[in-house]
Design a protein around this motif. Structure first.
Motif, mmCIF file in Angstrom:
data_model
loop_
_atom_site.group_PDB
_atom_site.id
_atom_site.type_symbol
_atom_site.label_atom_id
_atom_site.label_comp_id
_atom_site.label_asym_id
_atom_site.label_seq_id
_atom_site.Cartn_x
_atom_site.Cartn_y
_atom_site.Cartn_z
ATOM 1 N N LEU A 100 0.848 -1.203 -0.025
ATOM 2 C CA LEU A 100 -0.180 -0.013 -0.219
ATOM 3 C C LEU A 100 0.845 1.241 -0.069
ATOM 4 N N VAL A 101 1.716 1.346 0.772
ATOM 5 C CA VAL A 101 2.652 2.277 0.951
ATOM 6 C C VAL A 101 3.528 2.460 -0.437
ATOM 7 N N HIS A 102 4.026 1.218 -0.837
ATOM 8 C CA HIS A 102 4.648 0.999 -2.059
ATOM 9 C C HIS A 102 3.757 1.806 -3.373
ATOM 10 N N GLU A 103 2.446 1.383 -3.170
ATOM 11 C CA GLU A 103 1.666 2.158 -4.383
ATOM 12 C C GLU A 103 1.381 3.549 -4.223
ATOM 13 N N LEU A 104 1.433 4.136 -2.992
ATOM 14 C CA LEU A 104 1.455 5.691 -2.764
ATOM 15 C C LEU A 104 2.596 6.287 -3.244
ATOM 16 N N VAL A 105 3.712 5.562 -3.212
ATOM 17 C CA VAL A 105 5.142 6.098 -3.486
ATOM 18 C C VAL A 105 5.257 5.998 -5.067
ATOM 19 N N TYR A 106 5.209 4.633 -5.577
ATOM 20 C CA TYR A 106 5.609 4.178 -7.092
ATOM 21 C C TYR A 106 4.250 4.654 -8.207
ATOM 22 N N GLY A 107 3.025 4.873 -7.667
ATOM 23 C CA GLY A 107 1.745 5.074 -8.480
ATOM 24 C C GLY A 107 2.050 6.306 -8.970
ATOM 25 N N PRO A 108 2.409 7.372 -8.246
ATOM 26 C CA PRO A 108 2.515 8.496 -8.935
ATOM 27 C C PRO A 108 3.778 8.791 -9.878
ATOM 28 N N LEU A 109 4.837 7.878 -9.424
ATOM 29 C CA LEU A 109 6.152 8.014 -10.085
ATOM 30 C C LEU A 109 5.973 7.254 -11.474
ATOM 31 N N ARG A 110 5.326 6.219 -11.552
ATOM 32 C CA ARG A 110 5.093 5.374 -12.557
ATOM 33 C C ARG A 110 3.642 5.544 -13.498
ATOM 34 N N ARG A 111 2.700 5.953 -12.890
ATOM 35 C CA ARG A 111 1.536 6.120 -13.458
ATOM 36 C C ARG A 111 0.848 7.506 -13.290
ATOM 37 N N GLY A 112 1.216 8.587 -12.889
ATOM 38 C CA GLY A 112 0.873 9.853 -12.681
ATOM 39 C C GLY A 112 0.186 9.826 -11.591
ATOM 40 N N ARG A 113 -0.629 8.646 -10.924
ATOM 41 C CA ARG A 113 -1.462 8.701 -9.699
ATOM 42 C C ARG A 113 -1.489 7.322 -9.028
ATOM 43 N N SER A 114 -1.726 7.477 -7.633
ATOM 44 C CA SER A 114 -1.830 6.290 -6.746
ATOM 45 C C SER A 114 -3.154 5.773 -7.007
ATOM 46 N N ARG A 115 -3.380 4.309 -6.756
ATOM 47 C CA ARG A 115 -4.648 3.813 -6.735
ATOM 48 C C ARG A 115 -5.052 3.763 -5.135
ATOM 49 N N VAL A 116 -4.344 4.236 -4.409
ATOM 50 C CA VAL A 116 -4.643 4.339 -2.894
ATOM 51 C C VAL A 116 -4.723 5.355 -2.446
ATOM 52 N N THR A 117 -5.719 5.841 -1.832
ATOM 53 C CA THR A 117 -5.838 7.289 -1.162
ATOM 54 C C THR A 117 -5.152 7.274 -0.165
ATOM 55 N N TRP A 118 -4.948 8.392 0.601
ATOM 56 C CA TRP A 118 -4.423 8.610 1.789
ATOM 57 C C TRP A 118 -5.320 8.090 2.798
ATOM 58 N N ILE A 119 -6.941 8.365 2.709
ATOM 59 C CA ILE A 119 -7.767 7.996 3.519
ATOM 60 C C ILE A 119 -7.290 6.482 3.701
ATOM 61 N N GLN A 120 -7.586 5.881 2.642
ATOM 62 C CA GLN A 120 -7.386 4.177 2.758
ATOM 63 C C GLN A 120 -6.040 3.885 3.508
ATOM 64 N N ALA A 121 -5.043 4.576 3.170
ATOM 65 C CA ALA A 121 -3.966 4.290 3.880
ATOM 66 C C ALA A 121 -3.960 4.503 5.365
ATOM 67 N N LEU A 122 -4.351 5.469 5.720
ATOM 68 C CA LEU A 122 -4.755 5.900 6.940
ATOM 69 C C LEU A 122 -5.662 4.837 7.768
ATOM 70 N N ASP A 123 -6.701 4.504 6.928
ATOM 71 C CA ASP A 123 -7.402 3.460 7.798
ATOM 72 C C ASP A 123 -6.799 2.049 7.899
ATOM 73 N N PHE A 124 -5.973 1.830 6.918
ATOM 74 C CA PHE A 124 -5.069 0.561 7.026
ATOM 75 C C PHE A 124 -4.032 0.711 8.309
#
Length: 174
Positions: A81-105
């Motif tokens: 999930l943190v991996h997606e928060l970081v690499y999503g924007p770097l590789r695809r321009g956006r993350s598939r995980v929202t901050w609210i979802q990450a904080l809930d996790f």
């Protein structure tokens, strides 16, 4: 070799405390930093190892992780999930995980007597290193974050690449 017997390396005190105090450890870190070896070592320490299978769920990417957290006993999760928060924007321009979802996790892990285990080491991806630092600093306001250099516990780290100026990139401690 176990975490307690890493040759010529002192086990990071925060990790030693986490092994004693946490029922749940979620392993995160940049690509190329011995996360798989760390997960293997946690299994040897009595943690049940779980990974979410398949790609992230398109509507609720945290759902498979919440299901993993329902397992009894000591649990080590090789998370992304943190991996997606970081690499999503770097590789695809956006993350598939929202901050609210990450904080809930993060909250769900904390409720399970858990912590995020942030494996660091030399890597040539300075943007990812900074992305992990920012993300884990934010999540660290809601859950303990244990940062350790993979080399300090004898884990493999891909050789650091050189920047165009010839300097090695080395992440700073949180």
């Amino acid at each position: 070799m176990t975490l307690h017997q890493a040759p010529h390396q002192a086990l990071h005190e925060a990790l030693r405390q986490a092994l004693a105090a946490c029922r749940t450890l979620v392993v995160e870190g940049p690509d190329g930093i011995g996360r798989g070896a760390l997960i293997t070592q946690l299994a040897r320490q009595g943690f049940l190892v779980r990974r979410a299978s398949g790609p992230l769920h398109h509507v609720d990417p945290t759902q498979p992780y919440r299901e993993l957290l329902a397992a009894p006993g000591r649990l080590a999760v090789d998370a992304s999930l943190v991996h997606e928060l970081v690499y999503g924007p770097l590789r695809r321009g956006r993350s598939r995980v929202t901050w609210i979802q990450a904080l809930d996790f993060a909250q769900a892990v904390a409720e399970r007597d858990g912590a995020l285990l942030h494996a660091t080491g030399e890597t040539d991806d300075a943007e990812a290193v900074e992305g992990f630092r920012r993300a884990l600093r934010t999540l660290g306001q809601h859950i303990p974050v244990i940062t350790l250099d993979a080399r300090d516990v004898g884990l493999p780290v891909r050789e650091a690449a050189r920047t165009p100026t010839g300097n090695q990139v080395r992440p700073q401690a949180n």
